[in-house]
Design a protein around this motif. Structure first.
Motif, PDB file in Angstrom:
ATOM      1  N   ILE A   1     -18.272   7.012  24.618  1.00 22.91           N
ATOM      2  CA  ILE A   1     -19.065   7.734  25.627  1.00 22.91           C
ATOM      3  C   ILE A   1     -20.015   6.772  26.330  1.00 22.91           C
ATOM      4  N   ARG A   2     -20.647   5.908  25.582  1.00 21.91           N
ATOM      5  CA  ARG A   2     -21.536   4.906  26.189  1.00 21.91           C
ATOM      6  C   ARG A   2     -20.747   3.990  27.130  1.00 21.91           C
ATOM      7  N   PHE A   3     -19.531   3.651  26.745  1.00 18.89           N
ATOM      8  CA  PHE A   3     -18.686   2.802  27.596  1.00 18.89           C
ATOM      9  C   PHE A   3     -18.401   3.485  28.934  1.00 18.89           C
ATOM     10  N   HIS A   4     -18.062   4.779  28.894  1.00 17.97           N
ATOM     11  CA  HIS A   4     -17.761   5.497  30.128  1.00 17.97           C
ATOM     12  C   HIS A   4     -18.991   5.600  31.024  1.00 17.97           C
ATOM     13  N   LEU A   5     -20.154   5.827  30.427  1.00 15.36           N
ATOM     14  CA  LEU A   5     -21.372   5.880  31.224  1.00 15.36           C
ATOM     15  C   LEU A   5     -21.641   4.529  31.890  1.00 15.36           C
ATOM     16  N   GLN A   6     -21.472   3.462  31.120  1.00 13.54           N
ATOM     17  CA  GLN A   6     -21.695   2.131  31.681  1.00 13.54           C
ATOM     18  C   GLN A   6     -20.691   1.835  32.795  1.00 13.54           C
ATOM     19  N   ASP A   7     -19.488   2.316  32.655  1.00 11.24           N
ATOM     20  CA  ASP A   7     -18.472   2.095  33.688  1.00 11.24           C
ATOM     21  C   ASP A   7     -18.867   2.774  34.996  1.00 11.24           C
TER      22      ASP A   7
ATOM     23  N   THR B   1     -20.111   9.121  46.714  1.00 14.98           N
ATOM     24  CA  THR B   1     -19.904   8.399  45.457  1.00 14.98           C
ATOM     25  C   THR B   1     -21.056   7.453  45.149  1.00 14.98           C
ATOM     26  N   GLN B   2     -21.617   6.821  46.166  1.00 15.85           N
ATOM     27  CA  GLN B   2     -22.714   5.877  45.929  1.00 15.85           C
ATOM     28  C   GLN B   2     -23.961   6.592  45.407  1.00 15.85           C
ATOM     29  N   GLU B   3     -24.225   7.790  45.935  1.00 14.67           N
ATOM     30  CA  GLU B   3     -25.400   8.548  45.490  1.00 14.67           C
ATOM     31  C   GLU B   3     -25.248   8.980  44.036  1.00 14.67           C
ATOM     32  N   LEU B   4     -24.046   9.383  43.654  1.00 12.69           N
ATOM     33  CA  LEU B   4     -23.829   9.771  42.256  1.00 12.69           C
ATOM     34  C   LEU B   4     -23.945   8.565  41.325  1.00 12.69           C
ATOM     35  N   GLN B   5     -23.449   7.435  41.747  1.00 18.73           N
ATOM     36  CA  GLN B   5     -23.583   6.225  40.940  1.00 18.73           C
ATOM     37  C   GLN B   5     -25.061   5.889  40.729  1.00 18.73           C
ATOM     38  N   LYS B   6     -25.857   6.041  41.779  1.00 18.22           N
ATOM     39  CA  LYS B   6     -27.294   5.760  41.673  1.00 18.22           C
ATOM     40  C   LYS B   6     -27.981   6.726  40.704  1.00 18.22           C
ATOM     41  N   LEU B   7     -27.578   8.015  40.727  1.00 18.29           N
ATOM     42  CA  LEU B   7     -28.141   8.988  39.790  1.00 18.29           C
ATOM     43  C   LEU B   7     -27.793   8.628  38.351  1.00 18.29           C
ATOM     44  N   ALA B   8     -26.556   8.216  38.123  1.00 20.38           N
ATOM     45  CA  ALA B   8     -26.157   7.789  36.778  1.00 20.38           C
ATOM     46  C   ALA B   8     -26.996   6.604  36.320  1.00 20.38           C
ATOM     47  N   GLN B   9     -27.244   5.678  37.206  1.00 26.27           N
ATOM     48  CA  GLN B   9     -28.065   4.514  36.863  1.00 26.27           C
ATOM     49  C   GLN B   9     -29.478   4.926  36.488  1.00 26.27           C
ATOM     50  N   GLU B  10     -29.996   5.948  37.171  1.00 28.38           N
ATOM     51  CA  GLU B  10     -31.383   6.360  36.945  1.00 28.38           C
ATOM     52  C   GLU B  10     -31.548   7.249  35.730  1.00 28.38           C
ATOM     53  N   TYR B  11     -30.579   8.129  35.473  1.00 28.09           N
ATOM     54  CA  TYR B  11     -30.785   9.162  34.459  1.00 28.09           C
ATOM     55  C   TYR B  11     -29.877   9.076  33.235  1.00 28.09           C
ATOM     56  N   LEU B  12     -28.764   8.374  33.299  1.00 34.60           N
ATOM     57  CA  LEU B  12     -27.784   8.422  32.204  1.00 34.60           C
ATOM     58  C   LEU B  12     -27.564   7.048  31.586  1.00 34.60           C
ATOM     59  N   SER B  13     -28.639   6.406  31.218  1.00 38.85           N
ATOM     60  CA  SER B  13     -28.526   5.090  30.600  1.00 38.85           C
ATOM     61  C   SER B  13     -27.793   5.174  29.265  1.00 38.85           C
ATOM     62  N   PRO B  14     -26.823   4.298  29.022  1.00 43.07           N
ATOM     63  CA  PRO B  14     -26.150   4.265  27.715  1.00 43.07           C
ATOM     64  C   PRO B  14     -27.016   3.643  26.630  1.00 43.07           C
ATOM     65  N   ASN B  15     -28.216   3.245  26.970  1.00 39.91           N
ATOM     66  CA  ASN B  15     -29.120   2.622  25.996  1.00 39.91           C
ATOM     67  C   ASN B  15     -30.409   3.406  25.808  1.00 39.91           C
ATOM     68  N   GLN B  16     -30.536   4.565  26.469  1.00 41.83           N
ATOM     69  CA  GLN B  16     -31.740   5.390  26.349  1.00 41.83           C
ATOM     70  C   GLN B  16     -31.336   6.858  26.310  1.00 41.83           C
TER      71      GLN B  16
END
Length: 429
Positions: A336-342, A402-417
């Motif tokens: 799951i962490r791998f998919h989030l990082q991807d 797609t770019q906006e969703l990628q930015k949201l993932a970066q902000e809210y779905l960290s695989p390390n937090q």
């Protein structure tokens, strides 16, 4: 254009009405800003307990009469308590609404909360808590939210615990009721086969400008004034640093549970919330979503996996949950962490985005077909924010690229937090 009529009455109550002339069904919902978020520090579980006590009648309406009348009319009543609201509903026909709705309002405004009925209902609530404690998914979720919201009401059970319920008195409950069950703290939604004029007249007549919880019906001599029923605003703690992990061992558990969670903004950032909803569908909704395809269909590491975004007033929750064998817990969490990082690194495809948008827009359409669904949508949004936001959801969903969703993932779905709770079967020695 918003399809319903909105009225602010002299009593302070908000009425939302939408006529559907093709149906004889009428739904009347009353939404009260009196969920567990409003509970005082010494009153955990009291909002849900009060929901039970509302139906114990008033000095004018004996316990059971409302339920008897609704059943004899072929109608249905229901109630629920959440963090952000308490909700009471009648499904009836136009001809019976004029008798049943005033009775519901009488109970809401003037609940007697008698001592003997409270003691009897206390046992019912305690049994409800015990039954939920037998559900491993519920137990795991409670541990998960407690680890996230350590200083906020969202981190505790809406039901309260047995110790909380044992110490609630009728005086405390009458105080909580009198503080929050007032017309200015209520939204009434009427949807179905009733025109606007008679609906407005019915609500005006029922909730007059002087409507308020009656002191005479609430045992005026209770010394209630010595009880502080106001909630205390609590700040959220800083965002989770690192991985907050806990393991729970339960007897009689056949399969392990993996529960991972991230916090998101509340309804005040609805656009961001809609984006996180899209990401939840993209990750784990349907056989072709990323996590289902990889972990269930191809690797067969999980029996079940889902992703959910729960919109709440002050802070929302993004969760990923899986049912699996205990030996796969670490591997699945890593995947799951791998998919989030991807997603964070490489983004998502246009095909994935369009699929997620289509699924959510269709789901919205399917969930707004009946008077019950429409009334629930309007009442929910007006209680936690503004009713007109309710119909903006499809446009919000379709606005993302797609770019906006990628930015949201970066902000809210960290695989390390994130927070993670695992449930494992107890080892019997």
């Amino acid at each position: 254009m918003f399809p319903a009529s909105i009225f602010k009455l002299d009593s302070g109550l908000t009425l939302i009405h939408q006529e559907i002339p093709t149906t004889p069904v009428v739904v009347a919902d009353v939404w009260v800003s009196a969920g567990s978020l409003r509970e005082p520090l010494a009153g955990f579980g009291i909002a849900h307990f009060l929901e039970h006590m509302i139906f114990k009648g008033t000095s004018k309406l004996p316990a059971g009469v409302f339920d008897y009348n609704i059943e004899n009319q072929g109608g249905v009543s229901n109630a629920a308590t959440s963090y952000d609201y308490a909700h009471y509903s009648i499904t009836s026909t136009n001809s019976y609404l004029h008798s049943s709705f005033p009775q519901l309002a009488e109970m809401l405004l003037n609940a007697a909360i008698p001592d003997d009925e409270l003691e009897r209902e206390r046992d019912v609530v305690l049994e409800e808590i015990r039954s939920y404690n037998d559900d491993p998914d519920w137990v795991g979720y409670q541990h998960l939210v407690q680890s996230i919201y350590q200083q906020h009401p969202y981190g505790r059970s809406i039901l309260g615990n047995e110790a909380d319920i044992e110490q609630h008195s009728s005086s405390k409950m009458r105080c909580f009721h009198r503080t929050y069950y007032r017309p200015e703290n209520m939204t009434v939604v009427i949807v179905g086969g009733i025109p606007v004029a008679p609906a407005l007249e019915l609500v005006k007549k029922t909730f007059k400008s002087d409507s308020q919880p009656s002191l005479s019906n609430n045992n005026k001599n209770d010394n209630d004034n010595d009880i502080n029923c106001n909630y205390h605003s609590r700040e959220f703690e800083p965002f989770i640093a690192g991985i907050r992990r806990q393991e729970i061992n339960l007897p009689r558990l056949e399969n392990a549970r993996l529960m991972m969670a991230w916090t998101g903004p509340g309804v005040h950032q609805l656009t961001t919330a809609c984006g996180l909803d899209l990401l939840s569908v993209l990750l784990a909704s349907g056989r072709t979503s990323r996590l289902v395809r990889d972990l269930r269909e191809e690797q067969q590491l999980v029996r079940y996996i889902c992703c959910n975004f729960s919109l709440q007033k002050e802070s929302s929750l993004f969760t990923i949950s899986a049912i699996l064998e205990p030996e796969y817990l670490e591997k699945v969490e890593g995947a799951i962490r791998f998919h989030l990082q991807d997603i964070i690194t490489n983004g998502i495809s246009e095909h994935e985005l369009r699929r997620a948008q289509r699924l959510l827009c269709n789901d919205f359409a399917f969930s707004t077909e009946t008077p019950n669904q429409i009334a629930g949508l309007y009442g929910y949004y007006n209680t936690i924010s503004n009713v007109e936001l309710a119909v903006t959801y499809p446009d919000q969903i379709l606005s993302f690229n797609t770019q906006e969703l990628q930015k949201l993932a970066q902000e809210y779905l960290s695989p390390n937090q994130y927070a993670v709770t695992t449930l494992k079967p107890s080892v019997i020695e």
